[in-house]
Motif scaffolding. Structure first.
Motif, PDB file in Angstrom:
ATOM      1  N   GLY A  35     -47.663  -5.414  25.660  1.00 12.10           N
ATOM      2  CA  GLY A  35     -46.610  -4.849  26.587  1.00 12.10           C
ATOM      3  C   GLY A  35     -45.434  -4.843  25.665  1.00 12.10           C
ATOM      4  N   SER A  36     -44.211  -5.098  26.088  1.00  8.87           N
ATOM      5  CA  SER A  36     -43.002  -4.819  25.414  1.00  8.87           C
ATOM      6  C   SER A  36     -42.621  -6.160  24.034  1.00  8.87           C
ATOM      7  CB  SER A  36     -41.719  -4.879  26.220  1.00  8.87           C
ATOM      8  OG  SER A  36     -41.705  -6.421  26.905  1.00  8.87           O
ATOM      9  N   MET A  37     -43.768  -6.734  23.982  1.00  8.90           N
ATOM     10  CA  MET A  37     -43.744  -7.979  22.873  1.00  8.90           C
ATOM     11  C   MET A  37     -44.768  -7.597  21.557  1.00  8.90           C
ATOM     12  SD  MET A  37     -44.578 -12.060  23.534  1.00  8.90           S
ATOM     13  CE  MET A  37     -46.511 -11.531  23.650  1.00  8.90           C
ATOM     14  N   GLN A  38     -44.022  -8.145  20.587  1.00  6.63           N
ATOM     15  CA  GLN A  38     -44.983  -7.949  19.277  1.00  6.63           C
ATOM     16  C   GLN A  38     -45.263  -9.545  19.104  1.00  6.63           C
ATOM     17  OE1 GLN A  38     -45.982  -5.650  17.129  1.00  6.63           O
ATOM     18  NE2 GLN A  38     -45.414  -3.882  18.888  1.00  6.63           N
ATOM     19  N   MET A  39     -46.460  -9.728  18.616  1.00  2.52           N
ATOM     20  CA  MET A  39     -46.858 -11.031  18.490  1.00  2.52           C
ATOM     21  C   MET A  39     -47.345 -11.144  16.776  1.00  2.52           C
ATOM     22  SD  MET A  39     -49.974 -13.329  19.993  1.00  2.52           S
ATOM     23  CE  MET A  39     -49.048 -13.550  21.719  1.00  2.52           C
ATOM     24  N   PHE A  40     -46.691 -12.215  16.068  1.00  2.00           N
ATOM     25  CA  PHE A  40     -46.960 -12.194  14.713  1.00  2.00           C
ATOM     26  C   PHE A  40     -47.623 -13.535  14.463  1.00  2.00           C
ATOM     27  CE2 PHE A  40     -43.194  -9.683  15.337  1.00  2.00           C
ATOM     28  CZ  PHE A  40     -43.295  -8.680  14.352  1.00  2.00           C
ATOM     29  N   ILE A  41     -48.816 -13.269  13.871  1.00  2.00           N
ATOM     30  CA  ILE A  41     -49.624 -14.502  13.752  1.00  2.00           C
ATOM     31  C   ILE A  41     -49.901 -14.575  12.009  1.00  2.00           C
ATOM     32  CG2 ILE A  41     -51.935 -15.403  14.311  1.00  2.00           C
ATOM     33  CD1 ILE A  41     -52.029 -13.386  16.492  1.00  2.00           C
ATOM     34  N   THR A  42     -49.519 -15.832  11.672  1.00  2.00           N
ATOM     35  CA  THR A  42     -49.655 -16.127  10.142  1.00  2.00           C
ATOM     36  C   THR A  42     -49.979 -17.673   9.915  1.00  2.00           C
ATOM     37  OG1 THR A  42     -48.700 -15.498   8.090  1.00  2.00           O
ATOM     38  CG2 THR A  42     -47.172 -16.555   9.760  1.00  2.00           C
ATOM     39  N   VAL A  43     -50.413 -17.828   8.673  1.00  2.00           N
ATOM     40  CA  VAL A  43     -50.707 -19.186   8.259  1.00  2.00           C
ATOM     41  C   VAL A  43     -49.651 -19.385   7.141  1.00  2.00           C
ATOM     42  CG1 VAL A  43     -52.474 -20.802   7.120  1.00  2.00           C
ATOM     43  CG2 VAL A  43     -53.082 -19.098   8.980  1.00  2.00           C
ATOM     44  N   PHE A  44     -49.210 -20.710   7.109  1.00  2.00           N
ATOM     45  CA  PHE A  44     -48.117 -21.246   6.065  1.00  2.00           C
ATOM     46  C   PHE A  44     -48.538 -22.607   5.950  1.00  2.00           C
ATOM     47  CE2 PHE A  44     -44.318 -22.455   4.726  1.00  2.00           C
ATOM     48  CZ  PHE A  44     -43.981 -21.770   3.421  1.00  2.00           C
ATOM     49  N   ASP A  45     -48.429 -22.993   4.738  1.00  2.00           N
ATOM     50  CA  ASP A  45     -48.466 -24.311   4.498  1.00  2.00           C
ATOM     51  C   ASP A  45     -49.653 -25.226   5.273  1.00  2.00           C
ATOM     52  OD1 ASP A  45     -47.767 -26.599   3.248  1.00  2.00           O
ATOM     53  OD2 ASP A  45     -45.954 -27.128   4.332  1.00  2.00           O
ATOM     54  N   GLY A  46     -50.798 -24.630   5.460  1.00  2.00           N
ATOM     55  CA  GLY A  46     -51.806 -25.368   6.463  1.00  2.00           C
ATOM     56  C   GLY A  46     -51.764 -25.179   7.717  1.00  2.00           C
ATOM     57  N   ALA A  47     -50.664 -24.479   8.210  1.00  2.00           N
ATOM     58  CA  ALA A  47     -50.536 -24.347   9.679  1.00  2.00           C
ATOM     59  C   ALA A  47     -50.586 -23.206  10.179  1.00  2.00           C
ATOM     60  CB  ALA A  47     -49.245 -25.160   9.948  1.00  2.00           C
ATOM     61  N   LEU A  48     -51.038 -22.928  11.500  1.00  2.00           N
ATOM     62  CA  LEU A  48     -50.996 -21.519  12.079  1.00  2.00           C
ATOM     63  C   LEU A  48     -49.631 -21.447  12.650  1.00  2.00           C
ATOM     64  CD1 LEU A  48     -52.684 -18.968  13.145  1.00  2.00           C
ATOM     65  CD2 LEU A  48     -53.017 -20.402  15.366  1.00  2.00           C
ATOM     66  N   ARG A  49     -49.089 -20.158  12.638  1.00  2.00           N
ATOM     67  CA  ARG A  49     -47.668 -20.086  13.096  1.00  2.00           C
ATOM     68  C   ARG A  49     -47.715 -18.638  13.993  1.00  2.00           C
ATOM     69  NH1 ARG A  49     -43.156 -22.009   8.844  1.00  2.00           N
ATOM     70  NH2 ARG A  49     -43.797 -24.052   8.551  1.00  2.00           N
ATOM     71  N   ILE A  50     -47.191 -18.830  15.112  1.00  2.00           N
ATOM     72  CA  ILE A  50     -47.117 -17.594  16.042  1.00  2.00           C
ATOM     73  C   ILE A  50     -45.530 -17.518  16.312  1.00  2.00           C
ATOM     74  CG2 ILE A  50     -47.738 -16.554  18.454  1.00  2.00           C
ATOM     75  CD1 ILE A  50     -50.162 -18.519  18.018  1.00  2.00           C
ATOM     76  N   LEU A  51     -45.238 -16.210  16.263  1.00  2.00           N
ATOM     77  CA  LEU A  51     -43.815 -15.773  16.662  1.00  2.00           C
ATOM     78  C   LEU A  51     -43.896 -14.820  17.402  1.00  2.00           C
ATOM     79  CD1 LEU A  51     -40.536 -15.865  16.454  1.00  2.00           C
ATOM     80  CD2 LEU A  51     -40.915 -14.424  14.338  1.00  2.00           C
ATOM     81  N   ALA A  52     -43.358 -14.550  18.593  1.00  2.00           N
ATOM     82  CA  ALA A  52     -43.412 -13.477  19.332  1.00  2.00           C
ATOM     83  C   ALA A  52     -42.034 -13.019  20.182  1.00  2.00           C
ATOM     84  CB  ALA A  52     -44.537 -13.657  20.542  1.00  2.00           C
ATOM     85  N   PRO A  53     -41.237 -12.326  19.469  1.00  2.00           N
ATOM     86  CA  PRO A  53     -39.937 -11.879  20.153  1.00  2.00           C
ATOM     87  C   PRO A  53     -40.443 -10.967  21.363  1.00  2.00           C
ATOM     88  CG  PRO A  53     -39.878 -11.395  18.041  1.00  2.00           C
ATOM     89  CD  PRO A  53     -41.246 -11.794  18.272  1.00  2.00           C
ATOM     90  N   PHE A  54     -39.365 -11.140  22.407  1.00  2.00           N
ATOM     91  CA  PHE A  54     -39.620 -10.266  23.717  1.00  2.00           C
ATOM     92  C   PHE A  54     -38.518  -9.938  24.293  1.00  2.00           C
ATOM     93  CE2 PHE A  54     -39.123 -14.281  25.713  1.00  2.00           C
ATOM     94  CZ  PHE A  54     -39.285 -14.139  27.253  1.00  2.00           C
TER      95      PHE A  54
END
Length: 393
Positions: free
Chosen positions: A69-88
């Motif tokens: 939709g109007s959101m972009q979801m950024f999915i990455t791995v850093f320092d052994g953790a899954l991280r999700i950032l989704a500005p909307f």
């Protein structure tokens, strides 16, 4: 008229090719059990879209970003953790107090794992957890929760409270012909519902009126899958029907919603007819067994009503069963066409004959299911690495 079946209203939805990710899902579950946690996350993403899963696995630290939709979801791995950032949404020029109050409510009630934070007037969903805790169902549920919470509230924040989208959604407008047909079937559906509801409510059968309201709301969704405020109104009204309140209150609230939907001007209706690029589908992805489980109680009820010649009850049970399927599940093209064919089969028949034919055809569908593991194929965009430095400290 309440002595003939509902009119057949062919769906005007824009149909997409659907990808099948069952093998990737099973692979992900096995990888997680074997301690291959990063690979399990990649396979979970591949279940949704194979290209996204492959890109993620090539460079997990760079990650991937996808449109919903109007959101972009950024999915990455850093320092052994899954991280999700989704500005909307951006609230720089919005009614901030109202929106932030609603965000507090969403964080405490609607969201179970992700959370929404505000940084420099941008509202974003955030989630982080160690890779060893990234069980496939958990990650899919997180992605689903973020996507569909954003979908539910972004239009309200933008239209009602002056927020703006951070990213412009990728949409495909309905053709003018498709819009006109959607409007025609939409109005016909509401007109027929009014006749049925008024008749049975006045006869003292509120449960029949409830059934008609449910069938109508799910049928409206099937006709054209409207977006925006119409979509939200339909979804809210369906949820409200299941509240533990007096049946007459539920029916009256349902009638109020249908009346509001009927009063929407054609021009406003047309603005909410479009297909939008998504990552996680709203409709459930599942197995043939889950679809059979959904249909079974409605077929069983109809089988009990028919010998007693309770035609109305049998007919509405079958209608609820089929529209519940269409409202909750995504189907491949063969199944979609089969369900459309079943719905069209009562044209020109009496209510009794239509009910018996619908029962036989729906039984045939129940007894001969096809595999239903389905996932959408969202659009893919390049990730901006700098975003995470600002959000995760």
């Amino acid at each position: 008229m309440v002595d003939i079946p509902f009119s057949y209203t062919p769906s005007q939805q824009i149909r997409k090719d659907l990808s099948f990710g069952k093998a990737s899902w099973q692979t992900g579950e096995e990888q997680y059990k074997q301690g291959q946690y990063l690979a399990a996350v990649a396979s979970t993403l591949s279940y949704i879209d194979e290209a996204i899963g492959q890109k993620f696995m090539k460079d997990p630290e760079a990650g991937v970003n996808v449109a919903h939709g109007s959101m972009q979801m950024f999915i990455t791995v850093f320092d052994g953790a899954l991280r999700i950032l989704a500005p909307f949404v951006d609230i720089a020029n919005a009614q901030k107090l109202i929106i932030l109050r609603k965000i507090c409510e969403i964080n405490f009630n609607a969201l179970s794992m992700a959370k929404i934070e505000c940084k420099e007037d941008t509202l974003s969903f955030l989630f982080s957890c160690p890779l060893e805790e990234c069980e496939p169902w958990k990650i899919y549920d997180i992605l689903h929760e973020i996507c569909w919470t954003a979908d539910k509230y972004d239009d309200d924040f933008v239209v009602m409270h002056g927020a703006s989208w951070v990213y412009k959604p990728i949409v495909t407008e309905f053709s003018q012909e498709r819009k006109e047909l959607s409007w025609q079937w939409y109005k016909l559906c509401l007109l027929e519902a009014k006749d049925w509801i008024v008749y049975w409510k006045h006869k003292g059968y509120p449960y029949v009126a409830w059934d008609v309201i449910y069938c109508t709301l799910t049928k409206l969704d099937h006709i054209c899958a409207p977006q925006g405020s119409i979509k939200n109104s339909i979804e809210s009204a369906i949820n409200n029907l299941y509240e533990k309140r007096d049946i007459n209150d539920l029916v009256n609230d349902g009638i109020t919603c249908l009346h509001a939907l009927d009063n929407i001007p054609q021009s406003a209706f047309f603005t909410q007819l479009y297909d939008i690029s998504i990552f996680i589908p709203a409709k459930v992805t599942g197995s043939a067994a889950s679809v059979q489980a959904s249909l079974k109680p409605y077929l069983s009820d109809a089988a009990a009503y028919l010998p007693k010649n309770e035609i109305i009850s049998a007919y509405l049970s079958l209608q609820k069963g089929i529209y519940r399927l269409l409202y909750n599940y995504r189907f491949n093209e063969a199944q979609w066409q089969q369900l459309e064919f079943i719905l069209s089969g009562s044209t020109g028949l009496s209510l009794a004959d239509a009910t018996k034919k619908l029962y036989d055809q729906l039984n045939e569908f129940y007894n001969n299911p096809r595999d239903l593991f389905i996932a959408p194929a969202p659009d893919k965009k390049e990730k901006k690495k700098s975003l995470f430095a600002d959000w995760f400290n």
